[in-house]
Design a protein around this motif. Structure first.
Motif, PDB file in Angstrom:
ATOM      1  N   SER A  75      16.311  52.114  76.981  1.00 24.34           N
ATOM      2  CA  SER A  75      16.312  50.650  76.684  1.00 24.34           C
ATOM      3  C   SER A  75      16.825  50.344  78.230  1.00 24.34           C
ATOM      4  O   SER A  75      17.587  50.914  78.224  1.00 24.34           O
ATOM      5  CB  SER A  75      16.932  50.325  75.720  1.00 24.34           C
ATOM      6  N   SER A  76      15.890  49.172  78.549  1.00 28.44           N
ATOM      7  CA  SER A  76      16.500  47.739  79.441  1.00 28.44           C
ATOM      8  C   SER A  76      17.370  47.728  79.185  1.00 28.44           C
ATOM      9  O   SER A  76      17.910  46.577  79.446  1.00 28.44           O
ATOM     10  CB  SER A  76      15.297  47.409  80.050  1.00 28.44           C
ATOM     11  N   GLY A  77      18.353  47.546  77.657  1.00 27.52           N
ATOM     12  CA  GLY A  77      18.859  46.307  77.471  1.00 27.52           C
ATOM     13  C   GLY A  77      18.284  45.418  76.996  1.00 27.52           C
ATOM     14  O   GLY A  77      18.973  44.481  76.215  1.00 27.52           O
ATOM     15  N   THR A  78      16.910  45.574  76.964  1.00 30.15           N
ATOM     16  CA  THR A  78      15.922  43.709  76.354  1.00 30.15           C
ATOM     17  C   THR A  78      15.191  44.423  75.665  1.00 30.15           C
ATOM     18  O   THR A  78      14.162  45.381  75.632  1.00 30.15           O
ATOM     19  CB  THR A  78      15.020  43.828  77.553  1.00 30.15           C
ATOM     20  N   GLY A 136      26.706  48.504  74.301  1.00 31.30           N
ATOM     21  CA  GLY A 136      26.944  49.189  73.825  1.00 31.30           C
ATOM     22  C   GLY A 136      26.255  49.830  72.508  1.00 31.30           C
ATOM     23  O   GLY A 136      25.185  51.138  73.116  1.00 31.30           O
ATOM     24  N   ALA A 137      26.693  50.783  71.366  1.00 30.28           N
ATOM     25  CA  ALA A 137      26.151  51.270  70.886  1.00 30.28           C
ATOM     26  C   ALA A 137      25.038  51.299  70.636  1.00 30.28           C
ATOM     27  O   ALA A 137      24.216  52.926  70.432  1.00 30.28           O
ATOM     28  CB  ALA A 137      27.085  51.713  69.217  1.00 30.28           C
ATOM     29  N   ALA A 138      24.718  50.203  70.744  1.00 36.18           N
ATOM     30  CA  ALA A 138      23.053  49.695  69.331  1.00 36.18           C
ATOM     31  C   ALA A 138      22.116  50.134  71.063  1.00 36.18           C
ATOM     32  O   ALA A 138      20.868  50.971  70.937  1.00 36.18           O
ATOM     33  CB  ALA A 138      23.104  48.863  69.630  1.00 36.18           C
ATOM     34  N   LEU A 139      22.520  50.803  72.168  1.00 31.55           N
ATOM     35  CA  LEU A 139      22.081  51.014  73.118  1.00 31.55           C
ATOM     36  C   LEU A 139      21.647  52.595  72.785  1.00 31.55           C
ATOM     37  O   LEU A 139      19.945  52.667  73.233  1.00 31.55           O
ATOM     38  CB  LEU A 139      22.309  50.986  74.122  1.00 31.55           C
ATOM     39  N   ASP A 140      22.105  53.211  72.633  1.00 31.15           N
ATOM     40  CA  ASP A 140      22.327  54.486  71.547  1.00 31.15           C
ATOM     41  C   ASP A 140      20.615  54.722  70.989  1.00 31.15           C
ATOM     42  O   ASP A 140      19.531  55.372  71.156  1.00 31.15           O
ATOM     43  CB  ASP A 140      22.623  55.574  70.999  1.00 31.15           C
ATOM     44  N   GLY A 141      20.611  53.949  69.845  1.00 35.71           N
ATOM     45  CA  GLY A 141      18.945  53.662  68.621  1.00 35.71           C
ATOM     46  C   GLY A 141      18.119  53.693  69.391  1.00 35.71           C
ATOM     47  O   GLY A 141      16.766  53.687  69.377  1.00 35.71           O
TER      48      GLY A 141
END
Length: 264
Positions: A75-78, A136-141
């Motif tokens: 994920s790019s974070g976006t 944060g943790a949402a990046l892993d998903g």
């Protein structure tokens, strides 16, 4: 510097990929000796480089040129925008005159790296404001979702200077398509004898999934005034009436479509 790059390339080729990247406390990284810090960085780099092209690339009987590694998609974070990196190891022949496979030798001469982007969700006008919102943790998903939906090596990935440029380029392409469809903006098709053939080719290329590269040109005030989109073996040139953060159909001054190969 050159010796360091060559040593790095040799190390990457000699060591089998690690199973996963280490998780290390930041304070422990800073406390490492120079030697241990270098070992840690090499392990991390090795863990990132997942897909190797192999040396059986190209049509030449004797290998020369480049090989490459892909990192896993992430994920790019976006939301909807993913990224991965391509690292190339470039080889040159040490004696270009040799045509004997027993004496033909090559040497790693350099490295090249580029960032690629891909969409699993088309951007809209709110996407630019949401850059980097996933943390944060949402990046892993988000990373797992990316790997499961956009894993092909080349298809769907394109180059751009940044996340912002990638999103802007896709928005500009969609705005150009809308301007042609709804505002009767004509397409510059100088290389085509049949305008209908040009329009069909443009319609195929003018979708974010066809993009292979986004480049931009700027005005004197460092604002984007023109997009050049490489898409589906063509260049699409999109000029704005006035620089704008978000491209819209009403702000498209001209659209020009050129195939890589001139149509006669």
């Amino acid at each position: 510097m050159r010796r360091a790059l060559l040593a790095l390339a040799a190390a990457m080729l000699a060591v089998p990929p690690a199973a996963a990247q280490d998780e290390v406390l930041s304070k422990d990284l800073r406390a490492k000796s120079d030697r241990d810090a270098e070992r840690q960085a090499r392990r991390d780099l090795d863990a990132l480089l997942q897909e190797f092209s192999g040396y059986n690339v190209g049509s030449r009987k004797l290998f020369q040129g480049d090989v490459w590694f892909w990192t896993d998609p992430r994920s790019s974070g976006t939301k909807g925008l993913w990224e991965r990196d391509l690292l190339q190891v470039i080889y040159h022949p040490t004696d270009p005159r040799s045509r004997n496979s027993d004496t033909f030798t090559v040497r790693a001469r350099g490295l090249a790296a580029e960032r690629y982007y891909g969409f699993t969700q088309l951007p809209d006008t709110a996407t630019l404001d949401a850059i980097g919102n996933i943390r944060g943790a949402a990046l892993d998903g988000a990373d797992r979702l990316c790997r499961s939906t956009l894993s092909k090596e080349w298809s769907g990935w394109f180059r751009a200077d940044s996340e912002f440029a990638a999103i802007q380029g896709a928005l500009a392409l969609m705005a150009a398509k809308e301007a042609v469809d709804t505002l009767d903006l004509s397409i510059g098709c100088e290389e085509w004898r049949d305008p209908d053939d040009c329009r069909r080719a443009f319609d195929f290329a003018a979708q974010p999934s066809s993009i292979s590269r986004v480049t931009q040109e700027y005005d004197d005030e460092d604002q984007v005034k023109l997009f050049r989109i490489d898409a589906a073996t063509s260049w699409i040139r999109i000029e704005l009436k006035k620089p704008a953060r978000i491209p819209t159909a009403a702000n498209i001054a001209s659209v020009k479509y050129d195939p890589y190969i001139v149509i006669t």
